[in-house]
Design a protein around this motif. Structure first.
Motif, PDB file in Angstrom:
ATOM      1  N   PHE A 149       9.403  32.823 -45.887  1.00  0.00           N
ATOM      2  CA  PHE A 149       8.050  32.915 -45.350  1.00  0.00           C
ATOM      3  C   PHE A 149       7.221  33.892 -46.175  1.00  0.00           C
ATOM      4  O   PHE A 149       6.065  33.622 -46.507  1.00  0.00           O
ATOM      5  CB  PHE A 149       8.067  33.355 -43.885  1.00  0.00           C
ATOM      6  CG  PHE A 149       6.697  33.645 -43.351  1.00  0.00           C
ATOM      7  CD1 PHE A 149       5.845  32.611 -43.003  1.00  0.00           C
ATOM      8  CD2 PHE A 149       6.260  34.951 -43.216  1.00  0.00           C
ATOM      9  CE1 PHE A 149       4.567  32.872 -42.522  1.00  0.00           C
ATOM     10  CE2 PHE A 149       4.984  35.221 -42.748  1.00  0.00           C
ATOM     11  CZ  PHE A 149       4.136  34.182 -42.399  1.00  0.00           C
ATOM     12  N   GLU A 150       7.804  35.015 -46.517  1.00  0.00           N
ATOM     13  CA  GLU A 150       7.105  36.039 -47.305  1.00  0.00           C
ATOM     14  C   GLU A 150       6.656  35.465 -48.653  1.00  0.00           C
ATOM     15  O   GLU A 150       5.521  35.678 -49.089  1.00  0.00           O
ATOM     16  CB  GLU A 150       8.018  37.250 -47.513  1.00  0.00           C
ATOM     17  CG  GLU A 150       7.366  38.419 -48.179  1.00  0.00           C
ATOM     18  CD  GLU A 150       6.478  39.225 -47.271  1.00  0.00           C
ATOM     19  OE1 GLU A 150       5.609  39.934 -47.796  1.00  0.00           O
ATOM     20  OE2 GLU A 150       6.643  39.146 -46.039  1.00  0.00           O
ATOM     21  N   ARG A 151       7.546  34.716 -49.299  1.00  0.00           N
ATOM     22  CA  ARG A 151       7.212  34.082 -50.585  1.00  0.00           C
ATOM     23  C   ARG A 151       6.073  33.073 -50.415  1.00  0.00           C
ATOM     24  O   ARG A 151       5.132  33.058 -51.205  1.00  0.00           O
ATOM     25  CB  ARG A 151       8.440  33.378 -51.170  1.00  0.00           C
ATOM     26  CG  ARG A 151       9.099  34.116 -52.295  1.00  0.00           C
ATOM     27  CD  ARG A 151      10.177  33.300 -52.995  1.00  0.00           C
ATOM     28  NE  ARG A 151      11.108  32.600 -52.113  1.00  0.00           N
ATOM     29  CZ  ARG A 151      12.134  33.150 -51.495  1.00  0.00           C
ATOM     30  NH1 ARG A 151      12.388  34.421 -51.640  1.00  0.00           N
ATOM     31  NH2 ARG A 151      12.926  32.423 -50.724  1.00  0.00           N
ATOM     32  N   LEU A 152       6.179  32.225 -49.374  1.00  0.00           N
ATOM     33  CA  LEU A 152       5.122  31.240 -49.126  1.00  0.00           C
ATOM     34  C   LEU A 152       3.780  31.922 -48.855  1.00  0.00           C
ATOM     35  O   LEU A 152       2.735  31.498 -49.359  1.00  0.00           O
ATOM     36  CB  LEU A 152       5.492  30.348 -47.936  1.00  0.00           C
ATOM     37  CG  LEU A 152       6.567  29.312 -48.186  1.00  0.00           C
ATOM     38  CD1 LEU A 152       6.975  28.649 -46.866  1.00  0.00           C
ATOM     39  CD2 LEU A 152       6.089  28.262 -49.169  1.00  0.00           C
ATOM     40  N   PHE A 153       3.806  32.943 -48.045  1.00  0.00           N
ATOM     41  CA  PHE A 153       2.586  33.669 -47.692  1.00  0.00           C
ATOM     42  C   PHE A 153       1.966  34.310 -48.928  1.00  0.00           C
ATOM     43  O   PHE A 153       0.777  34.137 -49.203  1.00  0.00           O
ATOM     44  CB  PHE A 153       2.918  34.746 -46.643  1.00  0.00           C
ATOM     45  CG  PHE A 153       1.722  35.538 -46.180  1.00  0.00           C
ATOM     46  CD1 PHE A 153       0.951  35.084 -45.126  1.00  0.00           C
ATOM     47  CD2 PHE A 153       1.388  36.732 -46.787  1.00  0.00           C
ATOM     48  CE1 PHE A 153      -0.148  35.810 -44.688  1.00  0.00           C
ATOM     49  CE2 PHE A 153       0.287  37.467 -46.361  1.00  0.00           C
ATOM     50  CZ  PHE A 153      -0.483  37.003 -45.306  1.00  0.00           C
ATOM     51  N   MET A 154       2.769  35.037 -49.691  1.00  0.00           N
ATOM     52  CA  MET A 154       2.242  35.791 -50.826  1.00  0.00           C
ATOM     53  C   MET A 154       1.840  34.900 -52.004  1.00  0.00           C
ATOM     54  O   MET A 154       0.886  35.206 -52.706  1.00  0.00           O
ATOM     55  CB  MET A 154       3.263  36.833 -51.290  1.00  0.00           C
ATOM     56  CG  MET A 154       3.535  37.923 -50.260  1.00  0.00           C
ATOM     57  SD  MET A 154       2.045  38.773 -49.669  1.00  0.00           S
ATOM     58  CE  MET A 154       1.644  39.784 -51.079  1.00  0.00           C
ATOM     59  N   ASP A 155       2.573  33.815 -52.239  1.00  0.00           N
ATOM     60  CA  ASP A 155       2.322  32.964 -53.407  1.00  0.00           C
ATOM     61  C   ASP A 155       1.407  31.783 -53.108  1.00  0.00           C
ATOM     62  O   ASP A 155       1.182  30.938 -53.978  1.00  0.00           O
ATOM     63  CB  ASP A 155       3.651  32.451 -53.974  1.00  0.00           C
ATOM     64  CG  ASP A 155       4.524  33.575 -54.490  1.00  0.00           C
ATOM     65  OD1 ASP A 155       3.994  34.670 -54.786  1.00  0.00           O
ATOM     66  OD2 ASP A 155       5.749  33.377 -54.604  1.00  0.00           O
TER      67      ASP A 155
END
Length: 146
Positions: free
Chosen positions: A60-66
């Motif tokens: 989720f963190e990767r999807l949110f940030m990228d």
């Protein structure tokens, strides 16, 4: 496991009053062994679940940030909790964690932002509105979606 059984056996064998017969001792050891097995199994399941949760959080963190669109996470009061790189580029003077989102919105759109946040909190249905950025060299229209 055998080590635990041995410790329990030793403890019961050294019991002063001697009121426990061999059958009772064996029964206690068996029950404690079963409980130990269950706890070990539950602990393994919990560890596995936590690992999966950490992986999902990282995804989720990767999807949110990228994400190629601006993402800003705010609390119920409109305070910025988190934002991605694309979102920070939408505002000339930048987003800051812990600062209110309304300071980044043009004064003419403050009511829109307030109503959007209020309606988002009160209703679990998705909302959207458009606001203009404040203090920018170029006015930017930003769509807010909940």
């Amino acid at each position: 496991m055998k080590h635990i059984e041995r410790i329990i056996h030793d403890a019961l064998n050294n019991y002063d009053e001697g009121s426990l017969d061999e059958h009772t001792k064996n029964e206690l050891v068996e029950k404690l062994s079963v409980y130990h097995e269950e706890l070990t199994f539950q602990n393994d399941e919990l560890r596995e679940t936590n690992e999966k949760l950490e992986e999902a959080k990282a995804d989720f963190e990767r999807l949110f940030m990228d994400s190629p669109i601006g993402n800003v996470l705010v609390d119920e009061a409109g305070t910025v909790l988190k934002f991605n790189h694309y979102a920070s580029g939408l505002f000339d003077f930048g987003l800051e964690r812990g600062k209110p989102l309304n300071r980044l919105v043009a004064s003419d759109d403050q009511d829109k932002l307030y109503l959007f946040l209020r309606d988002t909190v009160q209703s679990k249905n998705g909302r959207n509105t458009e606001v203009s950025t404040a203090n920018t060299t170029e006015i930017k229209r930003i769509r807010l979606i909940s």
